[in-house]
Design an enzyme around this catalytic site. Structure first.
Site, PDB file in Angstrom:
ATOM      1  N   ARG A  21      48.314-115.487 -31.305  1.00  0.00           N
ATOM      2  CA  ARG A  21      47.268-115.220 -31.999  1.00  0.00           C
ATOM      3  C   ARG A  21      47.819-117.651 -32.821  1.00  0.00           C
ATOM      4  O   ARG A  21      46.698-117.107 -33.227  1.00  0.00           O
ATOM      5  CB  ARG A  21      45.862-114.959 -32.515  1.00  0.00           C
ATOM      6  CG  ARG A  21      45.090-114.252 -31.801  1.00  0.00           C
ATOM      7  CD  ARG A  21      44.264-114.414 -31.055  1.00  0.00           C
ATOM      8  NE  ARG A  21      43.769-113.215 -30.212  1.00  0.00           N
ATOM      9  CZ  ARG A  21      42.626-113.258 -29.991  1.00  0.00           C
ATOM     10  NH1 ARG A  21      41.575-113.620 -30.611  1.00  0.00           N
ATOM     11  NH2 ARG A  21      42.070-112.239 -29.005  1.00  0.00           N
ATOM     12  N   ARG A  25      41.561-120.016 -34.548  1.00  0.00           N
ATOM     13  CA  ARG A  25      41.263-119.951 -35.015  1.00  0.00           C
ATOM     14  C   ARG A  25      41.016-120.456 -36.355  1.00  0.00           C
ATOM     15  O   ARG A  25      40.167-120.765 -38.063  1.00  0.00           O
ATOM     16  CB  ARG A  25      39.290-119.115 -35.358  1.00  0.00           C
ATOM     17  CG  ARG A  25      38.527-118.937 -34.275  1.00  0.00           C
ATOM     18  CD  ARG A  25      37.566-118.000 -34.246  1.00  0.00           C
ATOM     19  NE  ARG A  25      38.520-116.932 -33.641  1.00  0.00           N
ATOM     20  CZ  ARG A  25      37.771-115.728 -33.573  1.00  0.00           C
ATOM     21  NH1 ARG A  25      36.782-115.259 -33.856  1.00  0.00           N
ATOM     22  NH2 ARG A  25      38.892-114.528 -33.605  1.00  0.00           N
ATOM     23  N   ARG A  34      37.420-126.699 -30.777  1.00  0.00           N
ATOM     24  CA  ARG A  34      35.908-125.478 -30.575  1.00  0.00           C
ATOM     25  C   ARG A  34      34.958-125.800 -31.072  1.00  0.00           C
ATOM     26  O   ARG A  34      33.927-125.582 -29.892  1.00  0.00           O
ATOM     27  CB  ARG A  34      36.703-124.614 -31.492  1.00  0.00           C
ATOM     28  CG  ARG A  34      35.545-123.037 -31.044  1.00  0.00           C
ATOM     29  CD  ARG A  34      35.992-122.404 -29.399  1.00  0.00           C
ATOM     30  NE  ARG A  34      35.738-121.180 -29.392  1.00  0.00           N
ATOM     31  CZ  ARG A  34      33.501-120.623 -28.992  1.00  0.00           C
ATOM     32  NH1 ARG A  34      33.320-121.604 -28.388  1.00  0.00           N
ATOM     33  NH2 ARG A  34      34.039-119.775 -29.296  1.00  0.00           N
ATOM     34  N   ASP A  71      42.936-116.638 -22.178  1.00  0.00           N
ATOM     35  CA  ASP A  71      43.135-115.283 -22.546  1.00  0.00           C
ATOM     36  C   ASP A  71      42.904-113.770 -21.222  1.00  0.00           C
ATOM     37  O   ASP A  71      42.994-114.792 -20.487  1.00  0.00           O
ATOM     38  CB  ASP A  71      41.416-115.098 -23.036  1.00  0.00           C
ATOM     39  CG  ASP A  71      40.479-114.568 -23.544  1.00  0.00           C
ATOM     40  OD1 ASP A  71      40.750-114.346 -24.959  1.00  0.00           O
ATOM     41  OD2 ASP A  71      40.467-112.844 -23.170  1.00  0.00           O
ATOM     42  N   TYR A 146      36.684-104.317 -21.021  1.00  0.00           N
ATOM     43  CA  TYR A 146      35.900-105.270 -20.989  1.00  0.00           C
ATOM     44  C   TYR A 146      35.123-105.401 -20.219  1.00  0.00           C
ATOM     45  O   TYR A 146      34.318-105.208 -19.765  1.00  0.00           O
ATOM     46  CB  TYR A 146      36.459-106.730 -21.042  1.00  0.00           C
ATOM     47  CG  TYR A 146      36.858-106.450 -22.646  1.00  0.00           C
ATOM     48  CD1 TYR A 146      36.618-106.379 -23.955  1.00  0.00           C
ATOM     49  CD2 TYR A 146      38.858-105.981 -22.832  1.00  0.00           C
ATOM     50  CE1 TYR A 146      37.304-107.010 -24.772  1.00  0.00           C
ATOM     51  CE2 TYR A 146      39.192-106.017 -24.095  1.00  0.00           C
ATOM     52  CZ  TYR A 146      38.714-105.954 -25.213  1.00  0.00           C
ATOM     53  OH  TYR A 146      38.862-106.220 -26.521  1.00  0.00           O
TER      54      TYR A 146
END
Ligand code: CP3
Length: 333
Positions: A21, A25, A34, A71, A146
């Protein structure tokens, strides 16, 4: 040959550092992009922007490897499920339609993910040859968590799995086929290492562990080896089973999570390149605590090939300046 690939293939003790990562963010330059791109999947399918985001942490910190901005959920997306990111709830996928899922062809899958391969290609051209470009996939079990929305808020509800009465064997088989295809296409586009994320391996019931974790990871690693693709496994949360996992699956590299004690791991682990381990939450603490923990990992693995990284992804609240200081400390150590 890139630095990371050299370590994985030749098992030479040499230094390398990157972070899971690392493009995300915690970086203001990511948040800027973003904020103008509300739909995360579409952002992953924008080859130019995806390549730009991939290179952001390299430009800022001169890390040794770039990991493609994409992703693990791009695979279920390409297999027909809509993927939505609900704020504070995590990803939410539309109901799995087995008819659509089981009938997907390689051509259709490739067509959907073409922008990802293009992003890899663009990035490889801009990246110094010494640096690795890491492609990645989710392992089947983690994707299934998921795909079947087994999350109940922040928790995983395994009863939901039992209630669905699905033929899991067929789902695993089909997923492995497309995961391997995705690995192959990423490397054809220019990725020179792949990481296989099994982020939810830690919640698999004991009796299913071989079928849901060991065997699928083993099959994917076997495919990578046949294709001469350097690979790193990350079966997060499996505690003491980390060592059997390495013996059984035999990946080129193993990413430790923060629950595994590095000194214990050094004694138990052999014939594999070790990566990561440090708790990303340590980066929220003082510089001294960061350096102290980093030293514990660097020292534990000083006589074997070790790739510096974390025991899970960088947290969004991480101060980029702490990351810069940790990289500097590692390089001077
Ligand atoms: O920098 C990198 O590591 C490359 C890009 C990358 C992302 N996701 C981008 C992303 C990678 C390697 C992943 C892997 C991934 N995605 C995993 C395996 C690793 C892990 O964290 O356990 C998993 C389980 C996912 C699924 C996923 N994607 C979740 C649960 C979420 C939401 C919450 C979270 O953890 O961030 C995402 C969204 C996502 N993927 C973001 C990023 C940068 C945040 C998007 C945003 O809201 O801006």
């Amino acid at each position: 040959m890139s630095n990371l690939k050299k370590i994985l293939m030749d098992k030479k003790t040499c230094k390398s550092i990157w972070f899971m990562r690392q493009a995300g963010r915690y970086l203001p330059e990511f948040r800027e992009i973003r904020s103008k791109n509300n739909n995360f999947i579409n952002l992953c399918l924008d080859s130019e922007l995806s390549s730009e985001i991939t290179l952001q942490p390299i430009k800022r910190f001169d890390l040794d490897s770039a990991i493609i901005f994409s992703d693990i959920l791009m695979v279920p997306f390409a297999l027909g499920q809509n993927v939505k990111f609900v704020k504070n709830e995590g990803p939410e996928l539309s109901e799995l339609n087995l008819d659509i899922f089981l009938n997907k062809t390689n051509e259709e899958f490739y067509e959907t993910l073409k922008p990802v391969y293009k992003a890899i290609n663009l990035t490889r051209k801009k990246l110094n040859k010494e640096k690795s470009l890491i492609g990645f996939v989710g392992a089947p079990w983690t994707l299934i968590v998921y795909m079947l929305n087994l999350r109940n808020g922040k928790k995983i509800d395994l009863n939901r799995l039992i209630n669905k009465k699905l033929n899991l064997e067929i789902i695993f088989e089909k997923l492995i086929k497309f995961i391997n295809f995705h690995i192959k296409e990423q490397t054809k586009a220019g990725a020179d290492v792949v990481q296989i994320f099994d982020s939810w391996a830690g919640i698999i019931p004991e009796k299913n562990f071989n079928d849901f974790c060991i065997n699928p990871n083993k099959e994917i690693v076997k495919f990578c080896k046949k294709e001469n693709i350097s690979n790193i496994c990350f079966p997060k949360g499996i505690k003491d089973k980390y060592f059997d996992f390495v013996d059984d699956v035999k990946p080129n590299g193993i990413n430790l999570d923060y629950e595994v004690d590095p000194i214990h791991a050094r004694k138990k682990i052999k014939d594999v390149v070790v990566q990561g381990g440090m708790d990303p939450r340590v980066l929220l603490k003082s510089d001294d605590e960061i350096y102290k923990t980093a030293t514990k990992y660097i020292d534990a693995f000083k006589d074997i090939p070790y790739v510096f990284n974390l025991g899970h992804g960088l947290l969004p609240e991480t101060d980029p300046d702490k990351v810069r200081k940790l990289i500097k400390f590692y390089r001077e150590h």
